[in-house]
Design an enzyme around this catalytic site. Structure first.
Site, short mmCIF file in Angstrom:
data_model
loop_
_atom_site.label_atom_id
_atom_site.label_comp_id
_atom_site.label_asym_id
_atom_site.label_seq_id
_atom_site.Cartn_x
_atom_site.Cartn_y
_atom_site.Cartn_z
N HIS A 167 0.82 -1.23 0.00
CA HIS A 167 0.00 0.00 0.00
C HIS A 167 0.85 1.27 0.00
CE1 HIS A 167 -3.69 -2.20 0.39
NE2 HIS A 167 -3.37 -2.73 1.54
N ASP A 202 -2.65 -10.47 -2.80
CA ASP A 202 -3.24 -10.09 -1.51
C ASP A 202 -4.73 -9.77 -1.74
OD1 ASP A 202 -2.22 -8.86 1.36
OD2 ASP A 202 -3.95 -7.76 0.59
N HIS A 204 -6.31 -7.25 -0.81
CA HIS A 204 -6.50 -5.83 -1.08
C HIS A 204 -5.65 -5.38 -2.28
CE1 HIS A 204 -7.18 -6.58 3.25
NE2 HIS A 204 -8.25 -5.84 3.03
N ASP A 291 -4.79 -13.11 3.10
CA ASP A 291 -6.03 -12.57 3.65
C ASP A 291 -7.22 -12.82 2.71
OD1 ASP A 291 -4.81 -10.79 1.94
OD2 ASP A 291 -4.93 -9.06 3.27
#
Ligand SMILES: [Zn+2]
Length: 349
Positions: A167, A202, A204, A291
Site C-alpha cells: 500500500h 493479496d 486488497h 487474507d
C-alpha cells in the site's frame, strides 16, 4: 528455497497500543508481530530450506523508489511527536485532500497528513528500523534469485517481510505499510538489467505498487483483489486502470466481488498469468497475501487452505524464477498453514 527473515520485526507492533481497547480496535490493528513469528515457525518446521537474516543493501535502493520527505518523516516522526507535540501517537488527524504539490506544511501533524492516507499505520519508536530491514529482506531475496538465474535456471526465494509494503507509494504510506518492499526489489532488479513482472495476490489492491509503476513499461503490475467499490483501499484498483503514458498497458487489475470462491479466483489468476507470460519477464515477484482466506478478519473471499496450494501450482507452471514477498494475512490460527500450502504448491512438494 531460501527464506530471508528479520527477527527484530517484532519491535514494530501497533497491536501493543490497543491491548486494553475495544475489540473493534484490536481487529483494526490486526497487523501484529505474531504474524511474522507464526509464518517463520511454519516454514522452519516444514524444512523448506535455509532461513537467514537479510543482507544490508543500504538506503540507496529505498531512495530510488520513495521520496526523501517520506523517508525522513518515517525516520523522525516518533521523536518529533515528543519534541514538537505532546508525544501522542504519530497518526495523522488531518489529510491533505486534493493537495497542491508546494503546500507541504512544516508541522509534524501537517506532514503526517501530507504523507499518509489512512489511520492504520502509526509510526512507533522502531517503525523506521523495522521497515528498513523489511526492504532489505526483499532486496536480499531479489539478489538471491538474480544470482541463481545464472546457475539454477528457476530459482525461488522468499522475503518473509513484516510489516507488509504494497500500500506504500512514492510519497504516501498507509494500510499497515511504510516502505514498498516489492517495488524496491523490482526497481533494483530492473537496475540490474532484468525484466520484472509483479503479481499481487493479496486480498486488497496493491495501490502503492500500482502508483510507483503506473507510468512505466519496465515493470508489469498485475493485481487480483477485492473490488474497491466495496473494499479497502476504495480509491484504486478498478479494472480500467491500465497505466498512463509510456506505462499504458502495463497495469492490469482483476477486481473480484466479496464472497469469491476458488474456481472464480483461479480463473482470474489464469487471466493474470497470461499477461505475465506475454510480458516474458526474467523474474516474477509475487506479493503473497493470504487474507483471501475464508475466515480472515480483514478479508471477504472464501478461499480455503488447499486453495493456496493450487495458486502456488499455477504460478509454478509459468516456470519463471520467483521472488515471493509477504504481504497480508491476519487469521492467526491458520496463517502458517495457509502460507505453507502456497509454498507446497509453488515448490511441488
Ligand atoms: Zn491485504
Amino acid at each position: 528455497m531460501h527464506t530471508f527473515y528479520y527477527p527484530d520485526h517484532i519491535k514494530h507492533d501497533p497491536h501493543q497500543l490497543h491491548k486494553e481497547d475495544t475489540p473493534r480496535q484490536n481487529e483494526y490493528y490486526c497487523e501484529v508481530a505474531e504474524r511474522g513469528i507464526i509464518i517463520h515457525d511454519a516454514i522452519q518446521q516444514a524444512n523448506l530450506g535455509p532461513i537467514t537474516p537479510p543482507g544490508d543493501f543500504g538506503i540507496e535502493p529505498i531512495n530510488e523508489v520513495h521520496e526523501y520527505g517520506l523517508i525522513n518523516l518515517l525516520q523522525s516522526a516518533y521523536q518529533r511527536m515528543k519534541t514538537e507535540s505532546d508525544g501522542t501517537l504519530a497518526v495523522p488527524d488531518t489529510f491533505s485532500v486534493g493537495r497542491l504539490p508546494h503546500r507541504k506544511p512544516r508541522s509534524i501533524w501537517g506532514q503526517l497528513g501530507y504523507y499518509c492516507f489512512d489511520t492504520s499505520s502509526p509510526i512507533l519508536e522502531h517503525t523506521w528500523d523495522v521497515a528498513y530491514w523489511g526492504a532489505q529482506t526483499a532486496l536480499s531475496a531479489a539478489a538471491l534469485v538474480l544470482a541463481g538465474l545464472e546457475t539454477e535456471g528457476m530459482p525461488i526465494s522468499y522475503a518473509l517481510c513484516r510489516p507488509p509494503g504494497h500500500h506504500a507509494a512514492q510519497n504516501l504510506f498507509g494500510g499497515f505499510c511504510y516502505l514498498n518492499n516489492a517495488a524496491i526489489a523490482a526497481h533494483w532488479l530492473v537496475q540490474q538489467g532484468k525484466r520484472v513482472a509483479i503479481l499481487d495476490i493479496d486480498y486488497h489492491h496493491g495501490n502503492g505498487t500500482q502508483a510507483i509503476f503506473y507510468g512505466r513499461s519496465d515493470v508489469l503490475v498485475c493485481s487480483i483483489h477485492a473490488d474497491p467499490l466495496n473494499e479497502y483501499p476504495y480509491f484504486w484498483g478498478y479494472g480500467d486502470e491500465y497505466g498512463s503514458g509510456g506505462g499504458q498497458g502495463f497495469n492490469w487489475n482483476y477486481p473480484l466481488p466479496r464472497g469469491t470462491r476458488e474456481p472464480e479466483y483461479l480463473q482470474a489468476l489464469a487471466d493474470a498469468l497470461v499477461r505475465v507470460r506475454l510480458y516474458v519477464p526474467d523474474v516474477l515477484i509475487v506479493c503473497l497475501g493470504v487474507d483471501t482466506y475464508e475466515k480472515d478478519p480483514a478479508g471477504g473471499f472464501r478461499l480455503q487452505t488447499e486453495s493456496f496450494a493450487r495458486i502456488g501450482e499455477r504460478i509454478a507452471d509459468t516456470r519463471l524464477p520467483v521472488v515471493v514477498i509477504q504481504e497480508g494475512g491476519y487469521h492467526l490460527p491458520t496463517l502458517g498453514e495457509n502460507v505453507l500450502y502456497f509454498f507446497k504448491g509453488l515448490l511441488g512438494k
